[in-house]
Design a protein around this motif. Structure first.
Motif, PDB file in Angstrom:
ATOM      1  N   VAL A  30       0.829  -1.205   0.000  1.00 45.06           N
ATOM      2  CA  VAL A  30       0.000   0.000   0.000  1.00 45.06           C
ATOM      3  C   VAL A  30       0.865   1.258   0.000  1.00 45.06           C
ATOM      4  CG1 VAL A  30      -1.737   1.326   1.279  1.00 45.06           C
ATOM      5  CG2 VAL A  30      -1.882  -1.174   1.210  1.00 45.06           C
ATOM      6  N   LEU A  31       0.519   2.171  -0.885  1.00 47.85           N
ATOM      7  CA  LEU A  31       1.071   3.521  -0.932  1.00 47.85           C
ATOM      8  C   LEU A  31      -0.113   4.475  -0.937  1.00 47.85           C
ATOM      9  CD1 LEU A  31       3.674   3.022  -3.771  1.00 47.85           C
ATOM     10  CD2 LEU A  31       4.230   3.711  -1.441  1.00 47.85           C
ATOM     11  N   GLU A  32      -0.108   5.451  -0.033  1.00 46.57           N
ATOM     12  CA  GLU A  32      -1.238   6.378   0.044  1.00 46.57           C
ATOM     13  C   GLU A  32      -0.730   7.791   0.249  1.00 46.57           C
ATOM     14  OE1 GLU A  32      -4.838   5.058   2.137  1.00 46.57           O
ATOM     15  OE2 GLU A  32      -4.719   6.955   3.225  1.00 46.57           O
ATOM     16  N   ILE A  33      -1.418   8.736  -0.396  1.00 50.13           N
ATOM     17  CA  ILE A  33      -1.079  10.151  -0.254  1.00 50.13           C
ATOM     18  C   ILE A  33      -2.344  10.967   0.016  1.00 50.13           C
ATOM     19  CG2 ILE A  33       0.936  10.052  -1.773  1.00 50.13           C
ATOM     20  CD1 ILE A  33      -0.878  11.383  -3.968  1.00 50.13           C
ATOM     21  N   THR A  34      -2.132  12.147   0.585  1.00 54.36           N
ATOM     22  CA  THR A  34      -3.160  13.184   0.582  1.00 54.36           C
ATOM     23  C   THR A  34      -2.697  14.251  -0.395  1.00 54.36           C
ATOM     24  OG1 THR A  34      -2.153  14.361   2.437  1.00 54.36           O
ATOM     25  CG2 THR A  34      -3.900  12.771   2.960  1.00 54.36           C
ATOM     26  N   MET A  35      -3.658  14.981  -0.952  1.00 51.76           N
ATOM     27  CA  MET A  35      -3.360  15.990  -1.958  1.00 51.76           C
ATOM     28  C   MET A  35      -4.024  17.307  -1.582  1.00 51.76           C
ATOM     29  SD  MET A  35      -4.022  13.669  -5.331  1.00 51.76           S
ATOM     30  CE  MET A  35      -5.409  12.812  -4.628  1.00 51.76           C
ATOM     31  N   SER A  36      -3.312  18.402  -1.870  1.00 52.39           N
ATOM     32  CA  SER A  36      -3.894  19.735  -1.686  1.00 52.39           C
ATOM     33  C   SER A  36      -3.367  20.634  -2.793  1.00 52.39           C
ATOM     34  CB  SER A  36      -3.544  20.304  -0.308  1.00 52.39           C
ATOM     35  OG  SER A  36      -2.145  20.412  -0.153  1.00 52.39           O
ATOM     36  N   GLY A  37      -4.200  21.528  -3.246  1.00 53.99           N
ATOM     37  CA  GLY A  37      -3.838  22.418  -4.343  1.00 53.99           C
ATOM     38  C   GLY A  37      -4.994  22.475  -5.325  1.00 53.99           C
ATOM     39  N   ASP A  38      -4.702  22.302  -6.618  1.00 55.83           N
ATOM     40  CA  ASP A  38      -5.765  22.307  -7.621  1.00 55.83           C
ATOM     41  C   ASP A  38      -6.772  21.184  -7.384  1.00 55.83           C
ATOM     42  OD1 ASP A  38      -4.722  24.527  -8.911  1.00 55.83           O
ATOM     43  OD2 ASP A  38      -3.678  23.350 -10.448  1.00 55.83           O
ATOM     44  N   ILE A  39      -6.312  20.096  -6.796  1.00 52.47           N
ATOM     45  CA  ILE A  39      -7.209  19.033  -6.339  1.00 52.47           C
ATOM     46  C   ILE A  39      -6.865  18.739  -4.887  1.00 52.47           C
ATOM     47  CG2 ILE A  39      -7.747  17.960  -8.556  1.00 52.47           C
ATOM     48  CD1 ILE A  39      -5.569  15.945  -8.091  1.00 52.47           C
ATOM     49  N   GLU A  40      -7.887  18.349  -4.141  1.00 55.31           N
ATOM     50  CA  GLU A  40      -7.713  18.062  -2.721  1.00 55.31           C
ATOM     51  C   GLU A  40      -8.386  16.734  -2.422  1.00 55.31           C
ATOM     52  OE1 GLU A  40      -8.860  20.286   1.434  1.00 55.31           O
ATOM     53  OE2 GLU A  40      -8.431  21.453  -0.355  1.00 55.31           O
ATOM     54  N   GLY A  41      -7.691  15.870  -1.703  1.00 57.29           N
ATOM     55  CA  GLY A  41      -8.261  14.573  -1.367  1.00 57.29           C
ATOM     56  C   GLY A  41      -7.168  13.567  -1.083  1.00 57.29           C
ATOM     57  N   TRP A  42      -7.385  12.336  -1.550  1.00 58.39           N
ATOM     58  CA  TRP A  42      -6.416  11.277  -1.301  1.00 58.39           C
ATOM     59  C   TRP A  42      -6.383  10.313  -2.486  1.00 58.39           C
ATOM     60  CZ3 TRP A  42      -8.279   6.312  -1.334  1.00 58.39           C
ATOM     61  CH2 TRP A  42      -9.640   6.142  -1.135  1.00 58.39           C
ATOM     62  N   ALA A  43      -5.286   9.564  -2.556  1.00 56.41           N
ATOM     63  CA  ALA A  43      -5.125   8.513  -3.563  1.00 56.41           C
ATOM     64  C   ALA A  43      -4.357   7.366  -2.924  1.00 56.41           C
ATOM     65  CB  ALA A  43      -4.378   9.040  -4.784  1.00 56.41           C
ATOM     66  N   ARG A  44      -4.665   6.146  -3.377  1.00 55.11           N
ATOM     67  CA  ARG A  44      -4.018   4.960  -2.798  1.00 55.11           C
ATOM     68  C   ARG A  44      -3.767   3.905  -3.875  1.00 55.11           C
ATOM     69  NH1 ARG A  44      -8.106   2.758  -0.166  1.00 55.11           N
ATOM     70  NH2 ARG A  44      -7.946   4.231   1.549  1.00 55.11           N
ATOM     71  N   TRP A  45      -2.529   3.401  -3.892  1.00 55.39           N
ATOM     72  CA  TRP A  45      -2.191   2.201  -4.654  1.00 55.39           C
ATOM     73  C   TRP A  45      -2.258   1.021  -3.693  1.00 55.39           C
ATOM     74  CZ3 TRP A  45      -1.834   2.118  -9.723  1.00 55.39           C
ATOM     75  CH2 TRP A  45      -1.384   3.246 -10.427  1.00 55.39           C
ATOM     76  N   THR A  46      -2.893  -0.071  -4.119  1.00 53.08           N
ATOM     77  CA  THR A  46      -2.899  -1.317  -3.371  1.00 53.08           C
ATOM     78  C   THR A  46      -2.486  -2.413  -4.342  1.00 53.08           C
ATOM     79  OG1 THR A  46      -4.742  -0.500  -2.024  1.00 53.08           O
ATOM     80  CG2 THR A  46      -4.251  -2.857  -1.905  1.00 53.08           C
ATOM     81  N   LEU A  47      -1.384  -3.079  -4.036  1.00 51.52           N
ATOM     82  CA  LEU A  47      -0.830  -4.100  -4.927  1.00 51.52           C
ATOM     83  C   LEU A  47      -1.036  -5.477  -4.331  1.00 51.52           C
ATOM     84  CD1 LEU A  47       2.562  -2.327  -5.712  1.00 51.52           C
ATOM     85  CD2 LEU A  47       0.375  -2.068  -6.880  1.00 51.52           C
ATOM     86  N   THR A  48      -1.529  -6.400  -5.159  1.00 46.46           N
ATOM     87  CA  THR A  48      -1.692  -7.785  -4.732  1.00 46.46           C
ATOM     88  C   THR A  48      -1.162  -8.702  -5.818  1.00 46.46           C
ATOM     89  OG1 THR A  48      -3.957  -7.820  -5.600  1.00 46.46           O
ATOM     90  CG2 THR A  48      -3.700  -7.363  -3.248  1.00 46.46           C
ATOM     91  N   ALA A  49      -0.684  -9.861  -5.386  1.00 45.54           N
ATOM     92  CA  ALA A  49      -0.196 -10.856  -6.337  1.00 45.54           C
ATOM     93  C   ALA A  49      -1.368 -11.335  -7.198  1.00 45.54           C
ATOM     94  CB  ALA A  49       0.447 -12.021  -5.600  1.00 45.54           C
ATOM     95  N   ASP A  50      -1.070 -11.555  -8.476  1.00 43.11           N
ATOM     96  CA  ASP A  50      -2.065 -12.032  -9.423  1.00 43.11           C
ATOM     97  C   ASP A  50      -1.346 -13.017 -10.346  1.00 43.11           C
ATOM     98  OD1 ASP A  50      -4.434 -12.274 -10.870  1.00 43.11           O
ATOM     99  OD2 ASP A  50      -3.976 -10.553 -12.146  1.00 43.11           O
TER     100      ASP A  50
END
Length: 148
Positions: A76-96
């Motif tokens: 898992v990698l997660e960020i919060t964002m502020s500026g032209d857009i505000e919120g959050w984003a998350r990568w979740t990686l699983t084996a496939d």
């Protein structure tokens, strides 16, 4: 309905193990090398940077990204964002199988004045623009993973 709030979900099937994908995604300063719509990443410190993106439409968006979760064991990698857009984003990686399923979740509120003004008529176009950006990012990441 808040016409300036967006929720996105993208699923990328990638031909590399989760650890290899994570090693690329945890280095946002390298994103412009493989993701054409990520125009610039400027690190401010170990967990914060300014990112500028631009997809097909003729506008760029800049935001400060602050890392809120960095968990290689969980993928898992997660960020919060502020500026032209505000919120959050998350990568979740699983084996496939022998590869990785990369899940990208994002919830944002648009602050950029032009996009707020065009929120109602532009919403379908803005969503399509985001899909194109994500499709291009997946292709770029696949090429990058094959090259390393």
């Amino acid at each position: 309905m808040d016409w300036n709030r967006y929720r996105f979900l993208s699923l990328w099937s990638l031909p590399a193990p989760p650890a290899a994908v994570y090693a690329v995604l945890e280095r946002p300063e390298d994103y412009p090398r493989w993701w054409p719509q990520v125009r610039a990443v400027t690190r401010l410190d170990d967990s914060t940077g300014v990112i500028t993106i631009r997809s097909v439409l003729p506008y760029a968006m800049s935001f400060t990204a602050r890392e809120t979760r960095h968990d290689p064991d969980a993928g898992v990698l997660e960020i919060t964002m502020s500026g032209d857009i505000e919120g959050w984003a998350r990568w979740t990686l699983t084996a496939d199988g022998s590869g990785t399923l990369a899940r990208y979740d994002q919830v944002v509120h648009v602050n950029k004045p032009l996009l707020r003004w065009l929120a109602v008529p532009g919403r379908p176009v803005f969503r399509a623009n985001h899909r194109l950006m994500m499709r291009s990012g997946r292709r770029g990441l696949m090429r990058h993973l094959e090259a390393v």
